[in-house]
Design an enzyme around this catalytic site. Sequence first.
Site, PDB file in Angstrom:
ATOM      1  CE  LYS A 182      -1.714   2.942   2.892  1.00  0.00           C
ATOM      2  NZ  LYS A 182      -1.790   4.142   2.050  1.00  0.00           N
ATOM      3  N   GLY A 235       7.129   5.482   7.812  1.00  0.00           N
ATOM      4  CA  GLY A 235       6.304   6.675   7.915  1.00  0.00           C
ATOM      5  C   GLY A 235       6.524   7.352   9.247  1.00  0.00           C
ATOM      6  CB  THR A 239       1.448   6.536  11.071  1.00  0.00           C
ATOM      7  OG1 THR A 239       1.144   7.876  10.734  1.00  0.00           O
ATOM      8  CG2 THR A 239       0.603   5.601  10.252  1.00  0.00           C
ATOM      9  CD  GLU A 257      13.805   1.293   8.404  1.00  0.00           C
ATOM     10  OE1 GLU A 257      14.377   2.267   8.914  1.00  0.00           O
ATOM     11  OE2 GLU A 257      14.303   0.155   8.354  1.00  0.00           O
ATOM     12  CB  CYS A 294      13.478   9.492   7.244  1.00  0.00           C
ATOM     13  SG  CYS A 294      14.469   8.453   6.176  1.00  0.00           S
ATOM     14  CD  GLU A 395      10.500  13.073  10.761  1.00  0.00           C
ATOM     15  OE1 GLU A 395       9.361  12.635  10.981  1.00  0.00           O
ATOM     16  OE2 GLU A 395      11.372  12.432  10.163  1.00  0.00           O
TER      17      GLU A 395
END
Length: 502
Positions: A182, A235, A239, A257, A294, A395
Amino acid sequence: MEKYLKKYQAAKMYIDGQWRDAKSGATRTIIYPFDQRQIATVAEGDVADAREAIAAARRAFDSGEWAATPAVERGALVLKLAQLIERDAEELAALESWDTAKTMEESRWDMADIAGIFRYFAGLADKDGGEVIASPIPNTTSKLVREPVGVCGQISPWNYPLLQASWKMAPALAAGNTIVMKPSEDTPLTTIKVTELAEEAGFPKGVVNLVLGAGPTVGNELAESVDVDLISFTGGIETGRKIMKAATSNMKKIAFELGGKNPNIFFADLVEQDFELAVDYVLNGIFFHAGQVCSAGARLIVEESIHDKLIAAVVERARTIKMGDAFDASTEMGPLISEKHRAKVEGYIKLGREEGAKLVLGGGRPKDPALQKGFFVEPTIFTNCNTSMRIVQEEVFGPVLTVETFKTEEEAIRIANDTTYGLSGAVWSRDQDKANRVATAMRMGTVWINDFNIYFAQAPWGGYKQSGIGRELGQMGLEEYTEVKHVYQNHATEAANWFGAK
Ligand code: NAD
């Protein structure tokens, strides 16, 4: 470049070897973040579609055929896919730039990387022959074999859509799993295209499935379903928390990750000797892909004695960064991915000011009339920062650099580690002993010495602390997708006579 979009005006999902619309008939419009033009329309799946894809992957795995396919043949299919990606690299790069508005140059690099990742895992597919264990019991043999985990749900983000998907697809398929992929709902095009290439390569029906749709519906179903054996997610951390909770349904394996807030530490000795190099890597660390990386070097940690000189030069250079269209060869930095994301980044810029950080560059939107429809934020630099500030801890995922200073090596280490993240970081010094001491002390999954943002298929990638669980890439990236079985055989079994045999 428009020609590549023609095929994606009514793009479908790929389930059980068939291209399908969403069961509900719903669709989603995809836009180009540079000017919000509508570029594609794709099927918008929901829980029902996810369930069908999971069931197809389950059947394909449980039939045993794919997992039992000799590893050399699985490797050959993955290699074929790598070759098809190379063949269609320009088309894939254009689709990636349409979806993300990153420059074509960046997208072309990504596609070369991606082909290399499929090649690497194709090569690894048949290298594992298991292990013989020295059994402590006479007349027995003991061996370890690695087997595929089963049905893998794979959820990828929008910043490096196909690169992140490839880190998951290539090892999972090489190891003999079946997958339901997905992609981010904002950036599905290259993942659709690579699924077409997987079909062309000849993966058996049900081995590769693609479901399009939103995270809370399709993504959550992949995380929650008891028919999924492993969920791999790249992500954001919030989440990740939701997915971790959903994955408790059947204690499925998780591979995460997540984000990073990565320190880029500069000692004065290097900056004094290699001033232009230092300026260059401060800029590259944070403004590449508008900071939507990231591993972005969003925290500049610089020795106090050299701070003023370095910052003055970084600000002057950052001021000239050329923002623009992904397909204009002179563009150096594109927009952010969406209006929603820009609002988040701008919220952090406001917060940084409120927290007392000193804004020395940017902070707003560019004035250029040609950029008004894009989700642009100017290169932004805050000095006078410290680790008690949220702008330093959290972040931002945008072109926003915070600057902290240190006087001693110990202080540099303490500041760099003072975060809940632990993805990556860099240390710059010509004193190799010092650089190594600092690199050893940094609590991060990747540390670069005198370089930044380097990763390749051969080396593992992943985070310490709240930056992730497990590793992608490298041998470890393949092992994530395997279960380990110990097989013990007795060649001279004798009765146990435990229960009273005479
Ligand atoms: P995100 O968490 O919003 O979305 C990522 C994916 O998760 C998307 O496909 C989304 O649809 C899906 N999702 C959203 N909610 C879900 C839910 N409840 N259940 C299941 N799936 C759900 O992240 P993003 O904004 O797309 O990507 C940016 C983030 O990704 C940043 O935090 C960045 O640091 C991180 N990232 C990490 C790495 C790494 O290697 N560590 C690489 C790239 C990006």
